[in-house]
Write a protein that holds these residues in place. Structure first.
Motif, mmCIF file in Angstrom:
data_model
loop_
_atom_site.group_PDB
_atom_site.id
_atom_site.type_symbol
_atom_site.label_atom_id
_atom_site.label_comp_id
_atom_site.label_asym_id
_atom_site.label_seq_id
_atom_site.Cartn_x
_atom_site.Cartn_y
_atom_site.Cartn_z
ATOM 1 N N ILE A 1 -49.015 51.211 6.973
ATOM 2 C CA ILE A 1 -47.618 50.528 5.718
ATOM 3 C C ILE A 1 -47.155 49.855 7.341
ATOM 4 N N ALA A 2 -46.850 49.721 7.863
ATOM 5 C CA ALA A 2 -46.452 49.678 9.381
ATOM 6 C C ALA A 2 -47.059 47.831 9.070
ATOM 7 N N ASN A 3 -48.325 48.270 9.580
ATOM 8 C CA ASN A 3 -49.329 46.782 9.548
ATOM 9 C C ASN A 3 -48.680 45.516 8.469
ATOM 10 N N CYS A 4 -48.779 45.979 7.207
ATOM 11 C CA CYS A 4 -48.883 44.876 6.477
ATOM 12 C C CYS A 4 -47.019 44.496 6.626
ATOM 13 N N ALA A 5 -46.040 45.784 6.840
ATOM 14 C CA ALA A 5 -45.067 45.477 7.131
ATOM 15 C C ALA A 5 -44.514 43.676 7.906
ATOM 16 N N GLU A 6 -44.942 44.524 8.979
ATOM 17 C CA GLU A 6 -45.226 43.622 10.149
ATOM 18 C C GLU A 6 -46.002 41.702 9.972
ATOM 19 N N THR A 7 -47.102 42.537 9.092
ATOM 20 C CA THR A 7 -48.022 40.834 8.967
ATOM 21 C C THR A 7 -47.129 40.017 8.281
ATOM 22 N N HIS A 8 -46.357 40.276 6.986
ATOM 23 C CA HIS A 8 -45.587 39.835 6.318
ATOM 24 C C HIS A 8 -43.787 39.415 6.535
ATOM 25 N N SER A 9 -43.769 40.283 7.917
ATOM 26 C CA SER A 9 -42.259 39.823 8.573
ATOM 27 C C SER A 9 -41.887 38.538 8.154
ATOM 28 N N LYS A 10 -42.294 37.228 8.500
ATOM 29 C CA LYS A 10 -42.010 36.416 8.668
ATOM 30 C C LYS A 10 -42.487 35.114 7.841
ATOM 31 N N GLU A 11 -43.041 35.914 6.659
ATOM 32 C CA GLU A 11 -44.048 35.093 5.390
ATOM 33 C C GLU A 11 -42.436 34.584 4.658
ATOM 34 N N GLY A 12 -42.604 33.561 4.609
ATOM 35 C CA GLY A 12 -41.414 32.167 3.652
ATOM 36 C C GLY A 12 -39.641 33.371 3.541
ATOM 37 N N ASN A 13 -39.790 33.076 2.496
ATOM 38 C CA ASN A 13 -38.414 33.237 2.349
ATOM 39 C C ASN A 13 -37.879 35.316 1.468
ATOM 40 N N SER A 14 -37.412 36.208 1.476
ATOM 41 C CA SER A 14 -37.390 37.404 1.843
ATOM 42 C C SER A 14 -38.023 37.879 0.434
ATOM 43 N N CYS A 15 -38.379 37.290 -0.940
ATOM 44 C CA CYS A 15 -38.259 37.388 -2.222
ATOM 45 C C CYS A 15 -40.167 37.696 -1.615
ATOM 46 N N ALA A 16 -40.506 36.847 -1.203
ATOM 47 C CA ALA A 16 -41.788 36.091 -0.809
ATOM 48 C C ALA A 16 -42.730 37.360 0.588
ATOM 49 N N LYS A 17 -41.955 37.862 1.383
ATOM 50 C CA LYS A 17 -42.344 38.511 1.947
ATOM 51 C C LYS A 17 -42.272 40.040 1.533
ATOM 52 N N ALA A 18 -41.284 40.686 0.564
ATOM 53 C CA ALA A 18 -41.587 41.767 0.091
ATOM 54 C C ALA A 18 -42.480 42.157 -0.962
ATOM 55 N N TYR A 19 -42.631 41.027 -1.967
ATOM 56 C CA TYR A 19 -44.567 40.639 -3.017
ATOM 57 C C TYR A 19 -45.727 40.493 -1.658
ATOM 58 N N HIS A 20 -45.772 39.988 -0.538
ATOM 59 C CA HIS A 20 -46.830 39.666 0.071
ATOM 60 C C HIS A 20 -47.099 41.469 0.396
ATOM 61 N N ALA A 21 -45.759 41.680 1.231
ATOM 62 C CA ALA A 21 -46.216 42.650 1.853
ATOM 63 C C ALA A 21 -46.477 43.666 1.353
ATOM 64 N N GLY A 22 -45.749 44.106 -0.515
ATOM 65 C CA GLY A 22 -46.157 45.304 -0.965
ATOM 66 C C GLY A 22 -47.362 45.481 -1.898
ATOM 67 N N MET A 23 -47.631 44.229 -1.817
ATOM 68 C CA MET A 23 -49.076 43.764 -1.833
ATOM 69 C C MET A 23 -50.139 44.886 -1.754
ATOM 70 N N CYS A 24 -50.098 43.975 0.557
ATOM 71 C CA CYS A 24 -50.793 44.009 1.033
ATOM 72 C C CYS A 24 -50.442 45.725 1.372
ATOM 73 N N PHE A 25 -49.530 46.018 1.638
ATOM 74 C CA PHE A 25 -49.714 47.958 1.191
ATOM 75 C C PHE A 25 -50.223 48.599 0.603
ATOM 76 N N MET A 26 -50.069 48.189 -0.825
ATOM 77 C CA MET A 26 -50.936 48.412 -2.114
ATOM 78 C C MET A 26 -52.128 48.863 -1.926
#
Length: 154
Positions: free
Chosen positions: A116-141
């Motif tokens: 979970i932490a790796n996905c959150a960190e990997t996508h933490s600097k990715e685009g805007n907040s919406c993109a971060k939430a989407y990509h980190a959430g998909m990574c986590f799942m």
């Protein structure tokens, strides 16, 4: 995406069955969400992001295209659940505790927590907040599919 439906259903069940004995003081103020809350959040978020009727129909079928509106829709749903905010990103601890289920002891140094932490960190600097939430959430799942599927069966 089938993974998202499994995640959200599992999350809903874990939330609905989760008691208030969290074993972690920083989670004691968290209010457990129900399936009715999820339905309310989905409607609210679809309206908030001005999702077209076509997109809303896709969401009802658990299909989440990789587009700006859907990114913000999922960000909104995660925010409503209390797992994400634009300033701090995902709350890895809350996600882990919720998926572990009612009364479960959670080891925040275990493999699941790290995924979970790796996905959150990997996508933490990715685009805007919406993109971060989407990509980190998909990574986590994707990284935790077996755990998410298990939580649906509880």
């Amino acid at each position: 995406m089938k993974v998202l439906v499994v995640f959200l259903l599992g999350l809903t069940l874990a939330l609905a069955e989760h008691d208030h004995d969290h074993h972690h003081h920083h989670h004691e103020s968290y209010v457990v969400k129900t399936h009715d809350d999820l339905v309310t959040y989905r409607s609210y978020c679809a309206e908030k992001v001005h999702a077209s009727e076509e997109l809303v129909e896709k969401y009802k079928k658990w299909q989440y295209p990789d587009d700006a509106v859907t990114h913000c829709y999922l960000e909104c749903v995660f925010q409503k659940f209390g797992f994400y905010d634009a300033e701090h990103g995902f709350d890895v601890h809350k996600i882990h505790v919720q998926l572990a289920g009612a009364g479960a002891e959670v080891n925040h140094s275990d493999e699941t927590h790290q995924k979970i932490a790796n996905c959150a960190e990997t996508h933490s600097k990715e685009g805007n907040s919406c993109a971060k939430a989407y990509h980190a959430g998909m990574c986590f799942m994707n990284a935790n599919l077996q755990l998410v599927q298990h939580s649906v069966k509880v």
